[in-house]
Design an enzyme around this catalytic site. Structure first.
Site, PDB file in Angstrom:
ATOM      1  N   LEU A 120      25.995  14.291  24.077  1.00 20.05           N
ATOM      2  CA  LEU A 120      25.576  14.252  22.675  1.00 20.05           C
ATOM      3  C   LEU A 120      24.658  13.067  22.421  1.00 20.05           C
ATOM      4  O   LEU A 120      23.675  13.174  21.670  1.00 20.05           O
ATOM      5  CB  LEU A 120      26.798  14.195  21.770  1.00 20.05           C
ATOM      6  CG  LEU A 120      27.807  15.340  21.882  1.00 20.05           C
ATOM      7  CD1 LEU A 120      28.941  15.150  20.886  1.00 20.05           C
ATOM      8  CD2 LEU A 120      27.134  16.694  21.673  1.00 20.05           C
ATOM      9  N   GLU A 122      40.310   6.153  20.860  1.00 20.40           N
ATOM     10  CA  GLU A 122      39.514   6.033  19.641  1.00 20.40           C
ATOM     11  C   GLU A 122      40.313   6.450  18.408  1.00 20.40           C
ATOM     12  O   GLU A 122      40.084   5.947  17.308  1.00 20.40           O
ATOM     13  CB  GLU A 122      38.235   6.862  19.759  1.00 20.40           C
ATOM     14  CG  GLU A 122      37.222   6.320  20.768  1.00 20.40           C
ATOM     15  CD  GLU A 122      36.506   5.061  20.286  1.00 20.40           C
ATOM     16  OE1 GLU A 122      36.761   4.618  19.141  1.00 20.40           O
ATOM     17  OE2 GLU A 122      35.687   4.523  21.045  1.00 20.40           O
ATOM     18  N   LYS A 124      24.530   7.233  15.370  1.00 26.43           N
ATOM     19  CA  LYS A 124      23.876   6.538  16.473  1.00 26.43           C
ATOM     20  C   LYS A 124      23.671   7.440  17.684  1.00 26.43           C
ATOM     21  O   LYS A 124      24.491   8.301  17.973  1.00 26.43           O
ATOM     22  CB  LYS A 124      24.695   5.312  16.891  1.00 26.43           C
ATOM     23  CG  LYS A 124      24.685   4.200  15.863  1.00 26.43           C
ATOM     24  CD  LYS A 124      25.166   2.881  16.413  1.00 26.43           C
ATOM     25  CE  LYS A 124      26.628   2.889  16.759  1.00 26.43           C
ATOM     26  NZ  LYS A 124      27.123   1.536  17.109  1.00 26.43           N
ATOM     27  N   GLU A 163      28.623   8.796  32.528  1.00 26.59           N
ATOM     28  CA  GLU A 163      28.172   7.457  32.160  1.00 26.59           C
ATOM     29  C   GLU A 163      27.075   6.931  33.079  1.00 26.59           C
ATOM     30  O   GLU A 163      26.151   6.247  32.635  1.00 26.59           O
ATOM     31  CB  GLU A 163      29.357   6.493  32.132  1.00 26.59           C
ATOM     32  CG  GLU A 163      29.144   5.263  31.274  1.00 26.59           C
ATOM     33  CD  GLU A 163      29.021   5.584  29.776  1.00 26.59           C
ATOM     34  OE1 GLU A 163      28.177   4.945  29.111  1.00 26.59           O
ATOM     35  OE2 GLU A 163      29.754   6.453  29.289  1.00 26.59           O
TER      36      GLU A 163
END
Length: 416
Positions: free
Chosen positions: A144, A220, A178, A108
């Site tokens: 990704l 998720e 996205k 991140e």
């Protein structure tokens, strides 16, 4: 007087009498189609899925009939390279792929334009063909996203293939359209819509994934269960802990509850994304868990993973839903207890009024001036609200802090 704004005329109507046109409206349609499929044993040299993914018809035919060698740039996350680099190279050699493997550290804090530029430089050095040599991205969701953004910018559109190696990549980051990187203190503030030509989902990568990252991906999956698929929630409630402990082991060979969990999670996500791929409609149930979490995740770096921040968000909004009578206390507790069993957090010291208010304000800006906040209705349904108050958020955070305190006390008593 003739109208001086027209759509572009057909050739037969180019030369007409009257005043010349000085304003035009250009209208076109670009069809979008991409493949997401489970591809077990994707690195098996006898499996043609990877070498043919994203290839043009002629190139795919040549590669599978022993004709001209294909060329591929493979961008591989650094940890994945340590674990699978030899297997990736052996696959490329066995399938006559002239390749370069570019190894990219990706987490991140490195999800920045600098990483995008590094991938673009690798593409330039490789001399990639614009249409028939898709870049292959092998790694977790951060990698990704970085590769996807680089490919969307390089020559304005370069095809790529995603091979997610984390649970969150399999069910979330690897299946949508996205791309994005962080900018300043903001998560995914720079990005594009540029779906991969193909995404190959191989659960066998989960065998080498750490326990925390398995829990991270479970958040998720739980999101889809809470807002649209009660059956998926029940599967997690019954089998979630074992799936983490076994790293979805049986799923790699097919069958078992893990196989159904992954399939339902991917299907549920794509079912919501497909009719609104470019997000023209800003009320999206898959935004559940993503109203407060972007701010919490970025302010906590590197303490919180993405799914852990999403879990905090879902815990808050589950309590808000209970406060509003959208769910009852037993379902509220069932959700919070499942989060804890999946080793997901339900509270964090950053869950304090000022931070949560800032998070909601940033989300309102992101959603064009309205909250458009999804709240769960029971388990398996959702509703949107635009009137969440500061007092509701504060009281929900206080309840969760007390919930966490009681759990910590009970844990300490068990280990005394």
């Amino acid at each position: 007087m003739r109208n001086h704004q027209e759509t572009i005329p057909t050739p037969a109507g180019l030369f007409t009498s009257g005043d010349p046109v000085r304003a035009w409206t250009v209208s076109t349609t670009k069809p979008i189609s991409y493949q997401v499929s489970f591809a077990p044993r994707v690195l098996d040299p006898d499996n043609p899925a990877l070498v043919s993914a994203g290839a043009t018809t002629g190139a795919a035919a040549r590669s599978t009939t022993g004709g001209a060698r294909t060329r591929r740039l493979l961008v591989v996350e650094a940890r994945v390279y340590e674990l699978y680099g030899d297997r990736i190279r052996a696959y490329a050699d066995a399938n006559r792929i002239d390749h370069t493997m570019y190894v990219l550290p990706a987490h991140e804090r490195l999800k920045t334009m600098e990483s995008v530029f590094r991938v673009a430089a690798a593409m330039d050095h490789f001399g990639i063909a614009r249409r028939c040599e898709p870049v292959i991205a092998v790694g977790g969701g951060v990698l990704l996203d970085i590769v996807g953004l680089a490919c969307s910018l390089y020559r304005r559109s370069t095809p790529y293939v995603r091979v997610p190696t984390t649970l969150i990549g399999l069910v979330d980051a690897g299946v949508g359209a996205k791309t994005g990187v962080n900018f300043g203190p903001h998560k995914n503030r720079l990005g594009t819509y540029h779906p991969a030509d193909a995404t190959l989902l191989d659960p066998s990568f989960l065998a080498t994934l750490g326990r925390r990252h398995l829990s991270n991906g479970m958040a998720e999956i739980l999101k889809i269960g809470l807002i649209k698929d009660r059956c998926l929630f029940d599967l997690l409630d019954q089998h979630g802990e074992r799936l983490i402990a076994e790293r979805f082991g049986r799923t790699a060979q097919g069958g078992g509850p893990g196989d159904e969990v992954l399939a339902r999670a991917v299907h549920g996500m794509l079912q919501e994304l497909q009719p609104n791929l470019w997000e023209h409609q800003l009320e999206r149930v898959v935004d559940y868990g993503h109203s407060f979490s972007p701010t919490l995740e970025m302010r906590a770096l590197p303490a919180l993973l993405h799914g852990e921040a999403v879990s905090l968000d879902m815990a808050l909004t589950t309590v808000v839903a209970w406060q509003r009578g959208l769910t009852d206390a037993s379902r509220r507790d069932q959700v919070l207890n499942l989060m804890s069993r999946l080793r997901l957090p339900v509270w964090h010291p950053l869950c304090e009024p000022g931070v949560l208010a800032d998070a909601l304000a940033d989300t309102v800006r992101h959603r064009d001036g309205s909250q458009r906040l999804p709240l769960p209705v029971g388990i398996g349904d959702a509703v949107f609200v635009n009137n969440l108050t500061a007092s509701e958020i504060t009281s929900a955070a206080l309840l969760l802090r007390e919930h966490q305190r009681r759990r910590d006390t009970a844990r300490e008593a068990r280990h005394a």
